[in-house]
Write an enzyme that holds these catalytic residues in place. Sequence first.
Site, PDB file in Angstrom:
ATOM      1  NE  ARG A 138      -2.492  -0.871   3.341  1.00 20.39           N
ATOM      2  CZ  ARG A 138      -2.260  -2.531   3.543  1.00 20.39           C
ATOM      3  NH1 ARG A 138      -2.463  -3.017   3.115  1.00 20.39           N
ATOM      4  NH2 ARG A 138      -1.312  -2.830   5.532  1.00 20.39           N
ATOM      5  NE  ARG A 139       4.789   1.333   3.975  1.00 18.50           N
ATOM      6  CZ  ARG A 139       5.239   0.192   5.108  1.00 18.50           C
ATOM      7  NH1 ARG A 139       6.645   0.367   4.491  1.00 18.50           N
ATOM      8  NH2 ARG A 139       5.071  -0.255   6.409  1.00 18.50           N
ATOM      9  CB  CYS A 158      -0.774  21.362 -11.384  1.00 16.27           C
ATOM     10  SG  CYS A 158      -0.567  23.704 -12.277  1.00 16.27           S
ATOM     11  NE  ARG A 178       0.402  23.698  -7.171  1.00 13.07           N
ATOM     12  CZ  ARG A 178      -0.040  24.490  -7.858  1.00 13.07           C
ATOM     13  NH1 ARG A 178      -0.976  25.192  -7.687  1.00 13.07           N
ATOM     14  NH2 ARG A 178       0.940  24.567  -8.615  1.00 13.07           N
ATOM     15  CG  ASP A 181      -7.252  26.046 -16.548  1.00 18.16           C
ATOM     16  OD1 ASP A 181      -8.016  26.338 -16.901  1.00 18.16           O
ATOM     17  OD2 ASP A 181      -6.167  27.373 -18.223  1.00 18.16           O
ATOM     18  CG  ASN A 189      -3.875  17.157 -16.233  1.00 21.70           C
ATOM     19  OD1 ASN A 189      -4.132  18.032 -15.279  1.00 21.70           O
ATOM     20  ND2 ASN A 189      -2.193  17.442 -17.016  1.00 21.70           N
ATOM     21  CG  HIS A 219      -9.449  26.845 -11.646  1.00 21.38           C
ATOM     22  ND1 HIS A 219      -8.285  26.079  -9.795  1.00 21.38           N
ATOM     23  CD2 HIS A 219      -8.066  27.478 -12.491  1.00 21.38           C
ATOM     24  CE1 HIS A 219      -7.259  26.193 -11.050  1.00 21.38           C
ATOM     25  NE2 HIS A 219      -6.971  27.031 -12.548  1.00 21.38           N
ATOM     26  CB  ILE A 220     -13.976  28.062 -15.195  1.00 18.84           C
ATOM     27  CG1 ILE A 220     -14.054  26.587 -14.708  1.00 18.84           C
ATOM     28  CG2 ILE A 220     -14.453  28.297 -16.543  1.00 18.84           C
ATOM     29  CD1 ILE A 220     -15.969  26.418 -15.434  1.00 18.84           C
ATOM     30  CE1 TYR A 221      -6.297  31.944 -13.993  1.00 17.97           C
ATOM     31  CE2 TYR A 221      -7.061  29.449 -15.458  1.00 17.97           C
ATOM     32  CZ  TYR A 221      -6.138  30.626 -14.699  1.00 17.97           C
ATOM     33  OH  TYR A 221      -4.842  30.052 -13.470  1.00 17.97           O
TER      34      TYR A 221
END
Length: 277
Positions: A138-139, A158, A178, A181, A189, A219-221
């Site tokens: 589990r590592r 990110c 974290r 966009d 991604n 988030h959305i810019y």
Amino acid sequence: MSRADEIFIQNCRDILTNGVWDTDQAVRPKWEDDGSPAHTVKKFGIVNRYNLQEEFPILTIRRTYWKTALKELLWIWQKKSNNIHDLDAKVWDQWADETGSIGKAYGYQLGVKHHYPEGDMDQVDRVIYDLKHNPASRRIMTNIYNFADLSEMHLYPCAYSMTFNVSGNTLNAILNQRSQDMLAANNWNVVQYSILVHMMAQVAGLVPGELVHVIADAHIYDRHVPVVEEMLKSPQSPAPKFIMDPDVKDFYAFNLDHFRVEDYTPAPFNAKIPIAV
């Protein structure tokens, strides 16, 4: 409709309807063209699950340039590079210095060797070793958010952590991010790390299972809002078929020619996407 479309649409509608704006805050990102503050509307703590046995999670409501996304993935995970001269794409140009370096970020962190009882290995090699020899562990994870080196990174990571977990003969993974966009990078991604799970599973003699994507700040810019609203009206198509050469068993032997996406028919999308830096 593909499941990736469905998830993306739900996320964006939730952000636009229920999100919180940061227009009353001083923000770090600026618009590349005029240097004005790039504000966002966001939701905290979005968690998405993609079953890689059911479909390849690529958007059809707009084209995701999966080959370029794969080039970046291989640059980070195979080459373990932090220099754009090793990357046949322009996605990192605005963060590179005059030598092409992005500092001690991304691939640099994955390539640092650490000492283990089995010998010296970097993070990628440790994952491959454990998937083959210690699948019950589990590592099995990577983490490139190295606080000691943050001051020497041109952009903080990110997507910073992958956790791999084997259940029976199935490889599942969690991607921790974290900041996201949603318009410019979300499906980029998802596609990258879905392919990574396929690659890791194949070299370890496993089958790919779920990719769980955990986003702290989704988030959305502000300048992206009208683009997103228009994109959500785009026609949808079934998910395409992802094909990877089954004969490649060495992670470092993979190249672009070993991957295909068949029957991909994304909706036309010609809007220019401004980038905040």
